[in-house]
Design a protein around this motif. Structure first.
Motif: not given
Length: 241
Positions: A89-95
């Motif tokens: 759910g982060r605005r910047i994903s782990w990818n």
């Protein structure tokens, strides 16, 4: 999900996979042409050369290949750690976070002179490629690799056989998927060769630029729209008029 598989559908976009594959081909030809005639994207060649230099008792050479092998393993470990540590759910994903890490690792390459420190560059690029291949493993549900093409060629040819044998349109789609990725990888190597030979090492900026493009390609449309609105609001503030 803790198995390293890409979790978000936006990270499986074909356009992003093509860009990442082109970057992979570019990095491979860069290390071959200017960093000691090695292919840093995959670890197999470094393992072979590690054994070769050990047989010749070339301890200095073998240590450099071992460093690249260890950095590749470290890249896989780091990608998994980022995946497991960053909350959903982060605005910047782990990818996307991994892509930013790749860019940060490639930027120092501009300042490392050719020759004596090529092994450092090759190790950094091995680390970056391990991050990438561990993070981006599927496109539309199909497995693929963006920094090497042996598996893509095998899978694409297998799919072509099944299409040829059973005339299954789905297998033709898989064939085009894998061969398209291979074409992008070769195009990255081809264009990289021509541009590097014509304009010199400064062209290396295309690698982080391509990764930045991939970052935005896997950004959800809603997030892009939100960023655009914020930029417009920032531009419209009284101090920017």
């Amino acid at each position: 999900m803790a198995n390293g598989m890409t979790a978000h559908p936006d990270a499986e976009r074909l356009a992003a996979a093509c860009v990442l594959s082109a970057v992979g081909g570019f990095l491979d030809i860069y290390t071959y042409l200017y960093r000691g005639h090695v292919f840093a994207n995959a670890v197999t060649g470094n393992m072979v050369l590690f054994g070769f230099t050990l047989a010749d008792r070339n301890w200095s050479g073998s240590s450099r290949y071992l460093l690249a092998i260890l950095f590749y393993a470290l890249g896989v470990f780091t990608a998994e750690m980022v995946h497991n540590r960053l909350p959903a759910g982060r605005r910047i994903s782990w990818n996307q976070t991994v892509i930013l890490l790749e860019i940060a690792c490639l930027l120092p390459v501009f300042f490392i002179p050719r020759g004596e420190f090529d092994f450092v560059v090759n190790s950094l690029i091995a680390f970056v490629c391990a991050l990438q291949v561990q993070t981006f493993r599927r496109v539309h549900g199909l497995p693929f690799a963006s920094t090497m093409c042996t598996g893509n060629l095998r899978s694409g040819t297998e799919a072509f056989f099944h299409f040829w044998n059973a005339r299954d349109g789905r297998e033709l789609g898989k064939t085009l998927h894998y061969y398209g990725v291979i074409v992008c990888f070769v195009a990255g190597a081809l264009c990289g060769t021509l541009l590097l030979r014509t304009f010199g090492l400064g062209v290396f900026f295309l690698a982080p630029a391509g990764l930045l493009a991939a970052f935005f390609l896997i950004t959800p449309r809603r997030q892009l729209a939100l960023w655009r609105r914020r930029m417009k609001m920032l531009y419209r503030t009284p101090g920017n008029r």
